[in-house]
Every structure is written in structure tokens, then in C-alpha cells.
Design an enzyme around this catalytic site. Structure first.
Site, PDB file in Angstrom:
ATOM      1  N   LYS A  34      28.203  41.560  52.071  1.00 50.99           N
ATOM      2  CA  LYS A  34      27.744  42.852  52.560  1.00 50.99           C
ATOM      3  C   LYS A  34      28.780  43.942  52.311  1.00 50.99           C
ATOM      4  CE  LYS A  34      24.900  40.694  56.136  1.00 50.99           C
ATOM      5  NZ  LYS A  34      23.802  40.533  55.220  1.00 50.99           N
ATOM      6  N   CYS A  35      29.349  43.928  51.114  1.00 48.17           N
ATOM      7  CA  CYS A  35      30.438  44.820  50.740  1.00 48.17           C
ATOM      8  C   CYS A  35      29.977  45.735  49.608  1.00 48.17           C
ATOM      9  CB  CYS A  35      31.628  43.951  50.286  1.00 48.17           C
ATOM     10  SG  CYS A  35      33.041  44.835  49.643  1.00 48.17           S
ATOM     11  N   GLY A  36      30.601  46.879  49.485  1.00 48.00           N
ATOM     12  CA  GLY A  36      30.291  47.762  48.371  1.00 48.00           C
ATOM     13  C   GLY A  36      30.598  47.132  47.021  1.00 48.00           C
ATOM     14  N   PHE A  37      31.494  46.151  47.008  1.00 49.28           N
ATOM     15  CA  PHE A  37      31.847  45.469  45.770  1.00 49.28           C
ATOM     16  C   PHE A  37      30.988  44.217  45.519  1.00 49.28           C
ATOM     17  CE2 PHE A  37      35.901  47.637  46.853  1.00 49.28           C
ATOM     18  CZ  PHE A  37      36.008  48.416  45.716  1.00 49.28           C
ATOM     19  N   THR A  38      30.076  43.899  46.428  1.00 48.77           N
ATOM     20  CA  THR A  38      29.258  42.688  46.302  1.00 48.77           C
ATOM     21  C   THR A  38      28.536  42.593  44.954  1.00 48.77           C
ATOM     22  OG1 THR A  38      29.019  42.529  48.694  1.00 48.77           O
ATOM     23  CG2 THR A  38      27.399  41.340  47.378  1.00 48.77           C
TER      24      THR A  38
END
Length: 162
Positions: A34-38
Site C-alpha cells: 500500500k505504498c506509492g512505490f508499490t
């Protein structure tokens, strides 16, 4: 000492000796769902599919230490990665990469390759370590470095003899 001296925890309570990957080029990364980098899972999977037959292994370590962005259990994480990004490389058990409960492998990785301005701690999800065929940690890349940007370095390491 090298990464081959470590054993890592796998989902379900088992372990895997990294010695099983001896002679391979490793890309070790801490991940979160659930990360912007996912979306980097897509790039990691593309690297894996392109280079796995030449000796690349990707070892992903889910981590919930940054913004609680990996809250799920092992099954939820695996389902997410499989269904959303068609991930086929192995996911280890969820770990801590910093602090008193940090995984021993990650402690070692951080000692071998410092981050920006010489820092040792992991700053966020999707920090990547490249390991050569002899188990030496040769590079560290921050989360902003997309997996596809590592292709040339991976090709160089794959071309080197074990």
C-alpha cells in the site's frame, strides 16, 4: 562472510538458507502493498522474467515499518502480489529492516552498502540491494530508483563468472 551465510524466514514459519542461491545474482528488496512505490512490483517482475534463466533471483521482504503500508498477513500479501502484479518471484515472511527486531540479513546488507550521505538505516519501502554471484553486496538503490534502471547493472553482474 556473505549473504550466503544467512537464513531467512519464509511465510508459514519455514526458513530458507540463502546458500541455496549461491552463484546467482540477487536483487533484495523490502516491499509493501500500500505504498506509492508499490507499482515497482511490475518492474521487479519484468526483470525477473527477463533475467531469471540467466541467473537472477529476486528476494522480496514485505515490511510494515514505513507508514504501516504492509498491514496484511502472508496470504493477503501473496494474493495481492499475484493478482495485482502477477508476481512469480518468492516473497519472504514479513520482517523489520530497522530497529531492535531487524532481520539479521538486512542488518548485514546495511553494513555492506550505506545509503545516501552514508546513512545505514533503511528510509522507506522498495530499497534495493544488488548482490553478485559470489555473495558480495555491490550496490544499494533507494526507493526512487525504478527496477528497470538496474537492468544494465544486472546484465554486468550476470556476465561475470561466479
Amino acid at each position: 562472510m556473505s549473504v550466503y551465510d544467512f537464513t531467512v524466514k519464509m511465510p508459514g514459519g519455514g526458513t530458507e538458507a540463502l546458500a541455496a542461491h549461491q552463484g546467482k545474482v540477487l536483487l533484495v528488496v523490502n516491499t509493501a502493498s500500500k505504498c506509492g512505490f508499490t507499482p515497482q512490483y511490475k518492474g521487479l517482475e519484468a526483470l525477473y522474467r527477463k533475467y531469471k534463466d540467466q541467473g537472477l533471483e529476486i528476494l522480496a521482504f514485505p515490511c510494515n515499518q514505513f507508514g504501516a503500508q504492509e498491514p496484511g498477513d502472508a496470504q493477503e500479501i501473496q494474493n495481492f502480489c499475484s493478482l495485482t502484479y502477477d508476481v512469480s518471484f518468492p516473497l519472504a515472511a514479513k520482517i523489520d529492516v530497522n530497529g531492535t527486531d531487524e532481520d539479521p540479513l538486512w542488518h548485514y546488507l546495511k553494513q555492506q552498502q550505506a545509503g545516501l550521505l552514508g546513512s545505514r538505516g533503511i528510509k522507506w519501502n522498495f530499497t534495493k540491494f544488488l548482490v553478485d554471484r559470489k555473495g558480495n553486496v555491490v550496490a544499494r538503490h533507494g526507493p526512487q530508483v525504478k527496477p528497470e534502471a538496474l537492468a544494465k547493472d544486472i546484465e554486468t553482474l550476470l556476465a561475470a563468472a561466479a
